[in-house]
Design a protein around this motif. Sequence first.
Motif, PDB file in Angstrom:
ATOM      1  N   UNK B 158      56.081  70.408  27.893  1.00  0.00           N
ATOM      2  CA  UNK B 158      55.568  71.858  27.634  1.00  0.00           C
ATOM      3  C   UNK B 158      54.045  71.443  28.015  1.00  0.00           C
ATOM      4  N   UNK B 160      52.413  72.529  30.459  1.00  0.00           N
ATOM      5  CA  UNK B 160      51.677  73.642  30.992  1.00  0.00           C
ATOM      6  C   UNK B 160      52.822  74.917  31.271  1.00  0.00           C
ATOM      7  N   UNK B 161      52.143  75.711  31.776  1.00  0.00           N
ATOM      8  CA  UNK B 161      53.185  77.041  31.968  1.00  0.00           C
ATOM      9  C   UNK B 161      53.235  77.136  33.439  1.00  0.00           C
ATOM     10  N   UNK B 166      57.954  76.858  30.254  1.00  0.00           N
ATOM     11  CA  UNK B 166      57.245  75.730  30.043  1.00  0.00           C
ATOM     12  C   UNK B 166      57.658  74.587  31.014  1.00  0.00           C
TER      13      UNK B 166
END
Lengths: 185, 183
Positions: B158, B160-161, B166
């Motif tokens: 997770x 980064x998006x 995620x």
Amino acid sequence: MRPDYPLKTDRLVLRPFEEHDLDDLHAYRSDPEVCRYLYGEPATLEDSADRLTKCLTMSELTEEGQWLALAAYSPEAGRVVGDVVLKWISEKDRQGEIGYVFNPEFQGRGLAREAAEEMLRIGFEDMKLHRIVAQCDPRNEPSWGLMERLGMRREAHFRQNEVFKGEWGDLYIYAMLDEEYARAS
Amino acid sequence: MRPDYPIKTARLVLRPFETTDLDDVFAYRRLEEVNRYLYSEPYTRAETAENLAKWTAQDEIIEDGQSLALAVTLDGRVIGEADLKLLSAEHRQGELGYIFNPAFHGQGYASEAARAILKIGFDELRLHRVQAECDVRNEPSWRVMERLGMRREAHFRHKEIFKGGWGDSFVYAMLADEYRTLK
């Protein structure tokens, strides 16, 4: 975001730095043992004064890329015994980083843990971050020992990813997610 | 640093991109499958041409942040691309990347091209460490890294998006002395 100072833990007060903290700050920032695994050489008084000046403005976060830098003051000792930081890494991805540096005289009592836990609280509860990391040299066992006691997971061991003080250095990266923090609280 | 092009491997040729590569590159850059674990969305023909124009200039590395973006050809047809990015000259760190037309998967071409990139990185750019990253779900990609002899150094959760969710990522790496023992 500006925390509601002063922040009180069991034995510490976390607060923005003040001009008169210079001697306490310099006492540990000039210590070679403290600096061994940090970037930079042991501080001269001028270095510490520069650091203090910068820290005076690091008491709130208005945009990503900024650091919160707080003095860990021990009322019992009557001194600043260390400092803790929280970096706002990414607004979009809700990422942050914590760090801590403590005076060796005050290590081994769980004080750094208290201060670090408060920074995790600010990050997860006040800033609603999703993930908080911490990094250190793998040779800095007390530092990553604390990361493990905080409940963080080791996500990376980079080998020789930078030249550090004249030799190849490795890096540990530990991390915690908001859901893990919530479960542990 | 500018390699001596063309770079020939057993079956492939690596060379700078040319604007005439448009059809071949569009053929795979337009695919959902190819873009699934890339930051990009499927390219239109116009987007492919626009990017191709940039890549044709990426045939040498002078400073941090610059990449070599090389076309990987098989019998004259571009079947994919291989990249080498200079992360830090001071710390002698680089990063490898590759994207292939799915029609040419399963033949070992990515490993062959990546080995040529490692050679450029370690022998010509004199790097100390080369890393590669991918989404943890992109198994064919990290299988290539393992086959090359790279070690998994990180599993970020997770961080980064990525495309609405995620994203987890692997970082693999190889050091210069590990590369030397491969030869």
